[in-house]
Scaffold this motif. Sequence first.
Motif, PDB file in Angstrom:
ATOM      1  N   ILE A  93       0.867  -1.189   0.000  1.00  0.00           N
ATOM      2  CA  ILE A  93       0.000   0.000   0.000  1.00  0.00           C
ATOM      3  C   ILE A  93       0.899   1.233   0.000  1.00  0.00           C
ATOM      4  CG2 ILE A  93      -1.766   1.273   1.249  1.00  0.00           C
ATOM      5  CD1 ILE A  93      -2.588  -1.370   2.516  1.00  0.00           C
ATOM      6  N   PRO A  94       0.796   2.158  -0.936  1.00  0.00           N
ATOM      7  CA  PRO A  94      -0.084   2.103  -2.093  1.00  0.00           C
ATOM      8  C   PRO A  94       0.396   1.069  -3.103  1.00  0.00           C
ATOM      9  CG  PRO A  94       1.315   4.023  -2.250  1.00  0.00           C
ATOM     10  CD  PRO A  94       1.590   3.385  -0.913  1.00  0.00           C
ATOM     11  N   ALA A  95      -0.494   0.654  -3.992  1.00  0.00           N
ATOM     12  CA  ALA A  95      -0.166  -0.382  -4.982  1.00  0.00           C
ATOM     13  C   ALA A  95       0.919   0.119  -5.941  1.00  0.00           C
ATOM     14  CB  ALA A  95      -1.416  -0.757  -5.759  1.00  0.00           C
ATOM     15  N   PRO A  96       1.913  -0.714  -6.241  1.00  0.00           N
ATOM     16  CA  PRO A  96       2.991  -0.320  -7.150  1.00  0.00           C
ATOM     17  C   PRO A  96       2.504  -0.149  -8.595  1.00  0.00           C
ATOM     18  CG  PRO A  96       3.598  -2.248  -5.871  1.00  0.00           C
ATOM     19  CD  PRO A  96       2.149  -2.024  -5.647  1.00  0.00           C
ATOM     20  N   PHE A  97       3.107   0.795  -9.311  1.00  0.00           N
ATOM     21  CA  PHE A  97       2.847   0.963 -10.739  1.00  0.00           C
ATOM     22  C   PHE A  97       4.120   1.433 -11.420  1.00  0.00           C
ATOM     23  CE2 PHE A  97       2.184   5.299  -9.243  1.00  0.00           C
ATOM     24  CZ  PHE A  97       2.817   6.049 -10.221  1.00  0.00           C
TER      25      PHE A  97
ATOM     26  N   SER B 226       6.300   4.003  -8.986  1.00  0.00           N
ATOM     27  CA  SER B 226       5.900   4.419  -7.649  1.00  0.00           C
ATOM     28  C   SER B 226       6.799   3.817  -6.570  1.00  0.00           C
ATOM     29  CB  SER B 226       4.452   4.013  -7.380  1.00  0.00           C
ATOM     30  OG  SER B 226       4.327   2.595  -7.412  1.00  0.00           O
ATOM     31  N   VAL B 227       7.492   2.743  -6.905  1.00  0.00           N
ATOM     32  CA  VAL B 227       8.325   2.030  -5.930  1.00  0.00           C
ATOM     33  C   VAL B 227       9.679   1.718  -6.557  1.00  0.00           C
ATOM     34  CG1 VAL B 227       8.500   0.009  -4.436  1.00  0.00           C
ATOM     35  CG2 VAL B 227       6.257   0.947  -4.986  1.00  0.00           C
ATOM     36  N   PRO B 228      10.765   2.267  -6.027  1.00  0.00           N
ATOM     37  CA  PRO B 228      12.080   1.949  -6.582  1.00  0.00           C
ATOM     38  C   PRO B 228      12.351   0.456  -6.520  1.00  0.00           C
ATOM     39  CG  PRO B 228      12.215   3.770  -5.020  1.00  0.00           C
ATOM     40  CD  PRO B 228      10.831   3.205  -4.907  1.00  0.00           C
ATOM     41  N   ASN B 229      12.897  -0.084  -7.587  1.00  0.00           N
ATOM     42  CA  ASN B 229      13.327  -1.481  -7.686  1.00  0.00           C
ATOM     43  C   ASN B 229      12.190  -2.503  -7.653  1.00  0.00           C
ATOM     44  OD1 ASN B 229      16.057  -0.645  -7.780  1.00  0.00           O
ATOM     45  ND2 ASN B 229      16.003  -0.407  -5.560  1.00  0.00           N
ATOM     46  N   TYR B 230      10.933  -2.083  -7.733  1.00  0.00           N
ATOM     47  CA  TYR B 230       9.834  -3.046  -7.773  1.00  0.00           C
ATOM     48  C   TYR B 230       9.701  -3.614  -9.187  1.00  0.00           C
ATOM     49  CZ  TYR B 230       5.356  -5.250  -6.813  1.00  0.00           C
ATOM     50  OH  TYR B 230       4.356  -6.186  -6.649  1.00  0.00           O
TER      51      TYR B 230
ATOM     52  N   TYR C 146       9.926  -6.727 -15.834  1.00  0.00           N
ATOM     53  CA  TYR C 146       9.776  -7.756 -14.807  1.00  0.00           C
ATOM     54  C   TYR C 146       9.206  -7.124 -13.546  1.00  0.00           C
ATOM     55  CZ  TYR C 146      12.980 -10.404 -17.774  1.00  0.00           C
ATOM     56  OH  TYR C 146      13.570 -11.051 -18.839  1.00  0.00           O
ATOM     57  N   VAL C 147       8.390  -7.905 -12.819  1.00  0.00           N
ATOM     58  CA  VAL C 147       7.872  -7.475 -11.526  1.00  0.00           C
ATOM     59  C   VAL C 147       8.624  -8.236 -10.449  1.00  0.00           C
ATOM     60  CG1 VAL C 147       5.601  -6.867 -12.430  1.00  0.00           C
ATOM     61  CG2 VAL C 147       5.986  -9.176 -11.555  1.00  0.00           C
ATOM     62  N   SER C 148       8.670  -7.679  -9.253  1.00  0.00           N
ATOM     63  CA  SER C 148       9.442  -8.311  -8.183  1.00  0.00           C
ATOM     64  C   SER C 148       8.581  -9.154  -7.238  1.00  0.00           C
ATOM     65  CB  SER C 148      10.189  -7.245  -7.380  1.00  0.00           C
ATOM     66  OG  SER C 148       9.271  -6.383  -6.749  1.00  0.00           O
ATOM     67  N   ALA C 149       7.278  -9.271  -7.528  1.00  0.00           N
ATOM     68  CA  ALA C 149       6.405 -10.077  -6.676  1.00  0.00           C
ATOM     69  C   ALA C 149       5.251 -10.639  -7.497  1.00  0.00           C
ATOM     70  CB  ALA C 149       5.860  -9.240  -5.522  1.00  0.00           C
ATOM     71  N   ASP C 150       4.853 -11.858  -7.153  1.00  0.00           N
ATOM     72  CA  ASP C 150       3.670 -12.452  -7.767  1.00  0.00           C
ATOM     73  C   ASP C 150       2.453 -11.616  -7.432  1.00  0.00           C
ATOM     74  OD1 ASP C 150       5.464 -14.475  -8.315  1.00  0.00           O
ATOM     75  OD2 ASP C 150       4.454 -15.997  -7.111  1.00  0.00           O
ATOM     76  N   GLY C 151       1.505 -11.525  -8.348  1.00  0.00           N
ATOM     77  CA  GLY C 151       0.278 -10.793  -8.069  1.00  0.00           C
ATOM     78  C   GLY C 151      -0.598 -10.686  -9.295  1.00  0.00           C
ATOM     79  N   VAL C 152      -1.695  -9.990  -9.133  1.00  0.00           N
ATOM     80  CA  VAL C 152      -2.574  -9.672 -10.245  1.00  0.00           C
ATOM     81  C   VAL C 152      -2.213  -8.268 -10.711  1.00  0.00           C
ATOM     82  CG1 VAL C 152      -4.959  -9.337 -10.990  1.00  0.00           C
ATOM     83  CG2 VAL C 152      -4.408 -11.150  -9.340  1.00  0.00           C
ATOM     84  N   TYR C 153      -1.955  -8.128 -11.997  1.00  0.00           N
ATOM     85  CA  TYR C 153      -1.511  -6.861 -12.563  1.00  0.00           C
ATOM     86  C   TYR C 153      -2.434  -6.441 -13.703  1.00  0.00           C
ATOM     87  CZ  TYR C 153       2.813  -7.446  -9.969  1.00  0.00           C
ATOM     88  OH  TYR C 153       3.740  -7.590  -8.957  1.00  0.00           O
TER      89      TYR C 153
ATOM     90  N   TYR D  10      -5.181  -5.507 -20.211  1.00  0.00           N
ATOM     91  CA  TYR D  10      -5.145  -6.896 -19.768  1.00  0.00           C
ATOM     92  C   TYR D  10      -5.051  -6.913 -18.256  1.00  0.00           C
ATOM     93  CZ  TYR D  10      -3.079 -11.452 -18.646  1.00  0.00           C
ATOM     94  OH  TYR D  10      -2.807 -12.675 -18.093  1.00  0.00           O
ATOM     95  N   VAL D  11      -5.797  -7.817 -17.620  1.00  0.00           N
ATOM     96  CA  VAL D  11      -5.679  -8.044 -16.185  1.00  0.00           C
ATOM     97  C   VAL D  11      -5.463  -9.539 -15.973  1.00  0.00           C
ATOM     98  CG1 VAL D  11      -6.817  -7.919 -13.937  1.00  0.00           C
ATOM     99  CG2 VAL D  11      -7.174  -6.093 -15.616  1.00  0.00           C
ATOM    100  N   GLY D  12      -4.403  -9.889 -15.258  1.00  0.00           N
ATOM    101  CA  GLY D  12      -4.127 -11.301 -15.019  1.00  0.00           C
ATOM    102  C   GLY D  12      -2.982 -11.487 -14.042  1.00  0.00           C
ATOM    103  N   VAL D  13      -2.758 -12.730 -13.684  1.00  0.00           N
ATOM    104  CA  VAL D  13      -1.682 -13.089 -12.754  1.00  0.00           C
ATOM    105  C   VAL D  13      -0.351 -13.026 -13.489  1.00  0.00           C
ATOM    106  CG1 VAL D  13      -0.699 -14.933 -11.336  1.00  0.00           C
ATOM    107  CG2 VAL D  13      -3.178 -14.557 -11.358  1.00  0.00           C
ATOM    108  N   ILE D  14       0.595 -12.326 -12.884  1.00  0.00           N
ATOM    109  CA  ILE D  14       1.962 -12.283 -13.398  1.00  0.00           C
ATOM    110  C   ILE D  14       2.876 -12.633 -12.236  1.00  0.00           C
ATOM    111  CG2 ILE D  14       3.771 -10.870 -14.431  1.00  0.00           C
ATOM    112  CD1 ILE D  14       1.562  -9.203 -15.747  1.00  0.00           C
ATOM    113  N   ARG D  15       3.789 -13.540 -12.480  1.00  0.00           N
ATOM    114  CA  ARG D  15       4.683 -14.014 -11.433  1.00  0.00           C
ATOM    115  C   ARG D  15       6.035 -13.301 -11.498  1.00  0.00           C
ATOM    116  NH1 ARG D  15       1.393 -16.930  -9.007  1.00  0.00           N
ATOM    117  NH2 ARG D  15       0.177 -18.567  -9.972  1.00  0.00           N
ATOM    118  N   LYS D  16       6.674 -13.269 -10.353  1.00  0.00           N
ATOM    119  CA  LYS D  16       8.013 -12.681 -10.241  1.00  0.00           C
ATOM    120  C   LYS D  16       8.934 -13.300 -11.290  1.00  0.00           C
ATOM    121  CE  LYS D  16      11.794 -12.228  -6.941  1.00  0.00           C
ATOM    122  NZ  LYS D  16      12.218 -12.459  -5.552  1.00  0.00           N
ATOM    123  N   ASN D  17       9.718 -12.453 -11.935  1.00  0.00           N
ATOM    124  CA  ASN D  17      10.731 -12.840 -12.916  1.00  0.00           C
ATOM    125  C   ASN D  17      10.175 -13.405 -14.218  1.00  0.00           C
ATOM    126  OD1 ASN D  17      12.840 -11.966 -11.259  1.00  0.00           O
ATOM    127  ND2 ASN D  17      12.839 -13.913 -10.162  1.00  0.00           N
TER     128      ASN D  17
END
Length: 172
Positions: A32-36, A65-69, A82-89, A136-143
């Motif tokens: 929180i807040p959500a990364p973008f 919004s978040v360094p290195n995310y 690449y994203v640094s965490a699994d989630g819905v993006y 598009y909205v869907g699950v994207i995993r780290k790396n």
Amino acid sequence: INVSANTGLMCSATSSVNTSGSLGLVSDNMPIPAPFIWLRMEADGATHVSERDFGFDVAVIGVSSVPNYFDWDDSSTNNNLYVSADGVYKVTANCSVISDTTIEVSLNLKVNSVHVHSASQMVHTLTDPHRIDLTYVGVIRKNQPIQLTRTADGSAAIALKQFSTILIERVG
């Protein structure tokens, strides 16, 4: 109740909660807040007949919004994010496209090298650039690489124009 980020404090409130500080608050594994991240092409892309990535052979600038995310990797033949965490993006692309002939052009979104979504637009010769939007909205995993490409039928050169953008937001 006032809660500062990175305190590890858990609380409940019957009215409102005010937060201050940098990221560090998490709710159900969601920062929180959500990364973008927002990326923009700084010049027109070169025209090519074959499939090309967003930002191919041009500078891309970004705001995160978040360094290195997020990690934008344009060091290889593929421009990947690449994203640094699994989630819905949520991935939103707003691109302007030109061609030297009338042709159908597609934006293609790939996650982990798998095509997950596309949007197409008929592009007409000698008119202003045409806009193609993709969401598009869907699950994207780290790396897992996230890649936006543009393509046509291979018979005509096409290019993405300056100020084409991608916005990627974590939504869950």
